[in-house]
Scaffold this motif. Sequence first.
Motif, PDB file in Angstrom:
ATOM      1  N   ALA A   1       1.624  11.585 -10.135  1.00  0.00           N
ATOM      2  CA  ALA A   1       0.845  12.825 -10.085  1.00  0.00           C
ATOM      3  C   ALA A   1       1.769  14.038 -10.080  1.00  0.00           C
ATOM      4  O   ALA A   1       1.496  15.039 -10.758  1.00  0.00           O
ATOM      5  N   TRP A   2       2.866  13.981  -9.332  1.00  0.00           N
ATOM      6  CA  TRP A   2       3.820  15.090  -9.298  1.00  0.00           C
ATOM      7  C   TRP A   2       4.437  15.308 -10.678  1.00  0.00           C
ATOM      8  O   TRP A   2       4.551  16.447 -11.128  1.00  0.00           O
ATOM      9  N   LEU A   3       4.795  14.225 -11.338  1.00  0.00           N
ATOM     10  CA  LEU A   3       5.364  14.357 -12.674  1.00  0.00           C
ATOM     11  C   LEU A   3       4.362  14.969 -13.648  1.00  0.00           C
ATOM     12  O   LEU A   3       4.697  15.881 -14.409  1.00  0.00           O
ATOM     13  N   ALA A   4       3.131  14.473 -13.604  1.00  0.00           N
ATOM     14  CA  ALA A   4       2.126  14.921 -14.576  1.00  0.00           C
ATOM     15  C   ALA A   4       1.618  16.329 -14.284  1.00  0.00           C
ATOM     16  O   ALA A   4       1.339  17.092 -15.214  1.00  0.00           O
ATOM     17  N   LEU A   5       1.489  16.684 -13.012  1.00  0.00           N
ATOM     18  CA  LEU A   5       0.855  17.958 -12.669  1.00  0.00           C
ATOM     19  C   LEU A   5       1.830  19.085 -12.364  1.00  0.00           C
ATOM     20  O   LEU A   5       1.439  20.257 -12.401  1.00  0.00           O
ATOM     21  N   VAL A   6       3.085  18.762 -12.073  1.00  0.00           N
ATOM     22  CA  VAL A   6       4.041  19.809 -11.717  1.00  0.00           C
ATOM     23  C   VAL A   6       5.221  19.843 -12.681  1.00  0.00           C
ATOM     24  O   VAL A   6       5.542  20.892 -13.242  1.00  0.00           O
ATOM     25  N   VAL A   7       5.872  18.714 -12.887  1.00  0.00           N
ATOM     26  CA  VAL A   7       7.102  18.709 -13.678  1.00  0.00           C
ATOM     27  C   VAL A   7       6.832  18.941 -15.159  1.00  0.00           C
ATOM     28  O   VAL A   7       7.511  19.753 -15.788  1.00  0.00           O
ATOM     29  N   VAL A   8       5.863  18.260 -15.723  1.00  0.00           N
ATOM     30  CA  VAL A   8       5.599  18.403 -17.160  1.00  0.00           C
ATOM     31  C   VAL A   8       5.192  19.831 -17.525  1.00  0.00           C
ATOM     32  O   VAL A   8       5.756  20.405 -18.469  1.00  0.00           O
TER      33      VAL A   8
ATOM     34  N   ILE B   1       0.834  -1.209   0.000  1.00  0.00           N
ATOM     35  CA  ILE B   1       0.000   0.000   0.000  1.00  0.00           C
ATOM     36  C   ILE B   1       0.863   1.250   0.000  1.00  0.00           C
ATOM     37  O   ILE B   1       0.595   2.203  -0.748  1.00  0.00           O
ATOM     38  N   ALA B   2       1.914   1.267   0.820  1.00  0.00           N
ATOM     39  CA  ALA B   2       2.808   2.428   0.858  1.00  0.00           C
ATOM     40  C   ALA B   2       3.521   2.610  -0.475  1.00  0.00           C
ATOM     41  O   ALA B   2       3.676   3.741  -0.961  1.00  0.00           O
ATOM     42  N   GLY B   3       3.948   1.527  -1.089  1.00  0.00           N
ATOM     43  CA  GLY B   3       4.600   1.610  -2.394  1.00  0.00           C
ATOM     44  C   GLY B   3       3.663   2.105  -3.480  1.00  0.00           C
ATOM     45  O   GLY B   3       4.049   2.910  -4.327  1.00  0.00           O
ATOM     46  N   ALA B   4       2.422   1.622  -3.451  1.00  0.00           N
ATOM     47  CA  ALA B   4       1.436   2.083  -4.438  1.00  0.00           C
ATOM     48  C   ALA B   4       1.126   3.558  -4.245  1.00  0.00           C
ATOM     49  O   ALA B   4       1.027   4.314  -5.224  1.00  0.00           O
ATOM     50  N   ALA B   5       0.998   3.990  -2.996  1.00  0.00           N
ATOM     51  CA  ALA B   5       0.733   5.406  -2.722  1.00  0.00           C
ATOM     52  C   ALA B   5       1.902   6.269  -3.174  1.00  0.00           C
ATOM     53  O   ALA B   5       1.703   7.352  -3.753  1.00  0.00           O
ATOM     54  N   ALA B   6       3.119   5.802  -2.947  1.00  0.00           N
ATOM     55  CA  ALA B   6       4.300   6.555  -3.385  1.00  0.00           C
ATOM     56  C   ALA B   6       4.363   6.632  -4.909  1.00  0.00           C
ATOM     57  O   ALA B   6       4.673   7.691  -5.471  1.00  0.00           O
ATOM     58  N   ALA B   7       4.056   5.538  -5.578  1.00  0.00           N
ATOM     59  CA  ALA B   7       4.077   5.534  -7.045  1.00  0.00           C
ATOM     60  C   ALA B   7       3.015   6.462  -7.621  1.00  0.00           C
ATOM     61  O   ALA B   7       3.291   7.227  -8.551  1.00  0.00           O
ATOM     62  N   ILE B   8       1.825   6.418  -7.063  1.00  0.00           N
ATOM     63  CA  ILE B   8       0.750   7.293  -7.538  1.00  0.00           C
ATOM     64  C   ILE B   8       1.105   8.752  -7.296  1.00  0.00           C
ATOM     65  O   ILE B   8       0.888   9.616  -8.154  1.00  0.00           O
ATOM     66  N   SER B   9       1.681   9.038  -6.135  1.00  0.00           N
ATOM     67  CA  SER B   9       2.078  10.416  -5.822  1.00  0.00           C
ATOM     68  C   SER B   9       3.174  10.899  -6.760  1.00  0.00           C
ATOM     69  O   SER B   9       3.148  12.053  -7.210  1.00  0.00           O
TER      70      SER B   9
END
Length: 73
Positions: A21-28, A10-18
């Motif tokens: 999301a950071w890549l798609a919504l902030v970095v790109v 669960i922690a790994g999935a949450a980290a991957a999703i986060s």
Amino acid sequence: MTDDQKTYVIAGAAAAISLIAWLALVVVPAWKSYWRVRDRLVATLLSVYVLAAFVLAGAGVGAAVLWYFSDRL
């Protein structure tokens, strides 16, 4: 599957999703805002500070929840 393994999944999935999301919504968007490579790299580096702020805010909220509701767990 043990409880510890479920927690890690669960922690790994949450980290991957986060991270996605950071890549798609902030970095790109930061990367597409500039045309020079140097400016793009600086924008990406500065967006790491945004990621760190989100991580600290999430840790703070989690700590507050555990502080106030630890007797009910």
